[in-house]
Write a protein that holds these residues in place. Sequence first.
Motif, PDB file in Angstrom:
ATOM      1  N   GLY A  84      64.478  66.012 -11.072  1.00 57.79           N
ATOM      2  CA  GLY A  84      65.203  67.179 -11.577  1.00 57.79           C
ATOM      3  C   GLY A  84      66.472  67.432 -10.797  1.00 57.79           C
ATOM      4  N   PHE A  86      69.170  64.818 -11.540  1.00 57.82           N
ATOM      5  CA  PHE A  86      69.868  65.051 -12.813  1.00 57.82           C
ATOM      6  C   PHE A  86      70.903  66.158 -12.667  1.00 57.82           C
ATOM      7  N   VAL A 116      75.069  65.915 -13.134  1.00 62.36           N
ATOM      8  CA  VAL A 116      75.839  66.638 -14.148  1.00 62.36           C
ATOM      9  C   VAL A 116      76.884  67.540 -13.501  1.00 62.36           C
ATOM     10  N   TYR A 117      76.485  68.251 -12.421  1.00 65.66           N
ATOM     11  CA  TYR A 117      77.395  69.269 -11.906  1.00 65.66           C
ATOM     12  C   TYR A 117      78.356  68.765 -10.836  1.00 65.66           C
ATOM     13  N   MET A 151      71.024  71.886 -26.655  1.00 67.21           N
ATOM     14  CA  MET A 151      69.785  71.171 -26.901  1.00 67.21           C
ATOM     15  C   MET A 151      68.937  71.318 -25.642  1.00 67.21           C
ATOM     16  N   LEU A 177      74.472  78.143 -15.461  1.00 69.16           N
ATOM     17  CA  LEU A 177      74.426  76.686 -15.489  1.00 69.16           C
ATOM     18  C   LEU A 177      75.060  76.091 -16.745  1.00 69.16           C
ATOM     19  N   LEU A 178      74.852  76.717 -17.897  1.00 71.86           N
ATOM     20  CA  LEU A 178      75.260  76.053 -19.137  1.00 71.86           C
ATOM     21  C   LEU A 178      76.653  76.444 -19.607  1.00 71.86           C
ATOM     22  N   LEU A 191      79.390  74.128 -18.609  1.00 69.58           N
ATOM     23  CA  LEU A 191      79.386  72.875 -19.373  1.00 69.58           C
ATOM     24  C   LEU A 191      80.037  73.089 -20.732  1.00 69.58           C
ATOM     25  N   ARG A 207      83.781  73.165 -20.219  1.00 69.90           N
ATOM     26  CA  ARG A 207      84.527  71.960 -19.862  1.00 69.90           C
ATOM     27  C   ARG A 207      84.398  70.843 -20.898  1.00 69.90           C
ATOM     28  N   GLU A 227      76.769  67.745 -25.985  1.00 66.31           N
ATOM     29  CA  GLU A 227      75.376  67.388 -26.208  1.00 66.31           C
ATOM     30  C   GLU A 227      74.853  66.488 -25.098  1.00 66.31           C
ATOM     31  N   VAL A 228      75.634  65.460 -24.736  1.00 67.24           N
ATOM     32  CA  VAL A 228      75.196  64.552 -23.677  1.00 67.24           C
ATOM     33  C   VAL A 228      74.975  65.326 -22.378  1.00 67.24           C
ATOM     34  N   GLU A 229      75.959  66.185 -22.037  1.00 68.75           N
ATOM     35  CA  GLU A 229      75.862  66.887 -20.760  1.00 68.75           C
ATOM     36  C   GLU A 229      74.725  67.901 -20.739  1.00 68.75           C
ATOM     37  N   ILE A 244      72.034  67.761 -22.505  1.00 67.43           N
ATOM     38  CA  ILE A 244      70.767  67.032 -22.487  1.00 67.43           C
ATOM     39  C   ILE A 244      70.414  66.638 -21.057  1.00 67.43           C
ATOM     40  N   LEU A 245      71.399  66.093 -20.328  1.00 63.21           N
ATOM     41  CA  LEU A 245      71.124  65.686 -18.946  1.00 63.21           C
ATOM     42  C   LEU A 245      70.806  66.899 -18.080  1.00 63.21           C
ATOM     43  N   ALA A 246      71.594  67.968 -18.234  1.00 58.36           N
ATOM     44  CA  ALA A 246      71.379  69.149 -17.387  1.00 58.36           C
ATOM     45  C   ALA A 246      70.007  69.766 -17.658  1.00 58.36           C
ATOM     46  N   PHE A 305      67.402  68.273 -18.907  1.00 55.36           N
ATOM     47  CA  PHE A 305      66.378  67.372 -18.366  1.00 55.36           C
ATOM     48  C   PHE A 305      66.161  67.706 -16.893  1.00 55.36           C
ATOM     49  N   GLY A 306      67.273  67.859 -16.171  1.00 50.97           N
ATOM     50  CA  GLY A 306      67.191  68.211 -14.756  1.00 50.97           C
ATOM     51  C   GLY A 306      66.396  69.485 -14.559  1.00 50.97           C
ATOM     52  N   MET A 307      66.719  70.514 -15.365  1.00 49.72           N
ATOM     53  CA  MET A 307      66.002  71.790 -15.237  1.00 49.72           C
ATOM     54  C   MET A 307      64.525  71.607 -15.545  1.00 49.72           C
TER      55      MET A 307
END
Lengths: 311, 288
Positions: free
Chosen positions: A279, A282, A286-287, B31, B79-80, B83, B86, B94-96, B98-100, B102-104
């Motif tokens: 987690g 990821f 991203v950040y 997403m 957080l979102l 994104l 930017r 969508e890509v970003e 999805i990754l973020a 997933f991290g959460m």
Amino acid sequence: MTARETRTLILVVVAFALLACLPLLRHGYLLSLGVDIAMYTVLATSWALFSGPTHYISLATAAFYGIGAYVVAAGIGTLPYPALVALAGLAGAVAAALVGLATLRLSGVYFVIFTLGLAELVRQIVTWVQNNFTGSRGMYVLTSITERMIYWELLALAAAVFFIGWRVARSRLGFALRIIGNDETVAAHLGINSAACKLALFVISGAFAGMVGAIMAPRLSYIEPSIAFTSELSFQVVIMALLGGVHRLWGPLVGVIPFTILWEVIAARFPTQTVLLLGIAFLLIVYLIPNGVVGRIESALRAAQRRVSHA
Amino acid sequence: MDILITGLLLGATYSLIAIGLSLQYGVARIMNLANGEMLVAGAFGAFWVFTAQTLSPFTAALFVVPGAFALNWLIYRVLLRPLVRRAKSRGMLEVETILATFGMSFAFVGIMLLVFGGSYFTYSYLAEPYRILGSPYGLNRVVASAVAVVICGLLYWGVHGTRTGMAIRAVAVDPAAASLVAIDVPRVSALSFALGGAVTAAGGIVLSTFLTMDASIGVVFTMKALIIVIMGGVGDVRGAIIASLILGLAETVVASLIDPGLTLAAAYLLFLLVLLFRPEGLFGRRQS
């Protein structure tokens, strides 16, 4: 071939020759770490071949890997091992083609969702088939293949991935993919069949994941659904590739080495906390490093150059 | 008949998580793959209220729903939103996201493993038979789906019968056009995202009354919610409800006639049919 390319080629050959000498050190832990790194290098690089230019996040690696391992487990008594590895590659390619045909015409979200559950789906089907038709759940893969042979096989496969990646990048296909990645509408107007291009690359990455699974099967030695299909693997591969950077062929390698070592350490000390590590990795990507470590370094170098030329 | 009713009861509870995700993806354009973890958190709340406080699990809604609303609002804002700001295109976003997310999702699972451990948790609530048309069904399932129907009804009224609801629908159709008629798009997006999270957490409470859960099961529900949302058509409450019922039915049919281990395969089969024949969803309009 230009002088610069010749120099790169010689460097790469020397590097591979040096790496091939690793088993001669007779250091068990180092060799096993080497196998892990070589495995993730093949998986992450072939993942990036497809996902780098297209921005389609594939989470299907674990499914193809598991299929490859199962091909070996099912056929070890009847077919020679090299044929099984080739067959596993074929099985991975066919699986990727089926998934790709169903999803790659559509937007990226559908693809991510479909691949997200794919490993679990194949696992359920394999478990069901084994429970109902073959009787036993697990299968043994007992061979005389040693860890150092696995290492050399993976190294050869890594060389193949890099070669194919280099060829693709210089071909019409690679050019088409870069256009698709930048703007799919433009690509369509240029007469590029974007679904076919994406499918071709996805099939290549599926074939490699299948072969990796086949090569790793003798190391696992006991194959059962929950061992062969671990969805964690798909995520590790995505993180490693993105951490290194997917816009260069060697980018994923930069992410594979530190992350494999970090994973080993965390998994040994805090086995329940590997999920948290995934987690955090990821979120960091991203950040903080959206273009990977390689992208970071390159932009830093460019900034330094600009400063020098201005001075 | 048994299968039909069991399937419909299950589908009714699925509709809550699907509507939660639909609000987040259809309106806020996120997403959210950490959706299932919000559900598990809600289920943990209900579990704690029932075992430690010996109260009805539904009383957990008093703190779970506002808590999830606030948490999701914060997640969106902190957080979102950066994104969204930017991102150059919808695809990039969508890509970003999805990754973020997933991290959460993984981070939440890790935290929940730390706090609650990896064991299964279940409790027995209203586990007594209730007769419908002569056949017995678990009372907890019947109550759970009744609660789900009530919440769905409230949401439907909220989205279709109020001014804020109209703003939410406008943003779902076209964020750029919505801002032209003086709708504060970032605020409405944050509101929908938070509301979606709250609905999902409520869904967790409802599901926990009859399902066994553990800290890492969230992804299964995320997957189901995603399939339902795509089947129903993105941002379509009515489609989501009908798709939930179809999924509940399909899973029950496969589980009772073939093998309970193949429920995901049933969901995938539906997903595949939708992708091949109606990628825009059951009621979605085909885009040119």
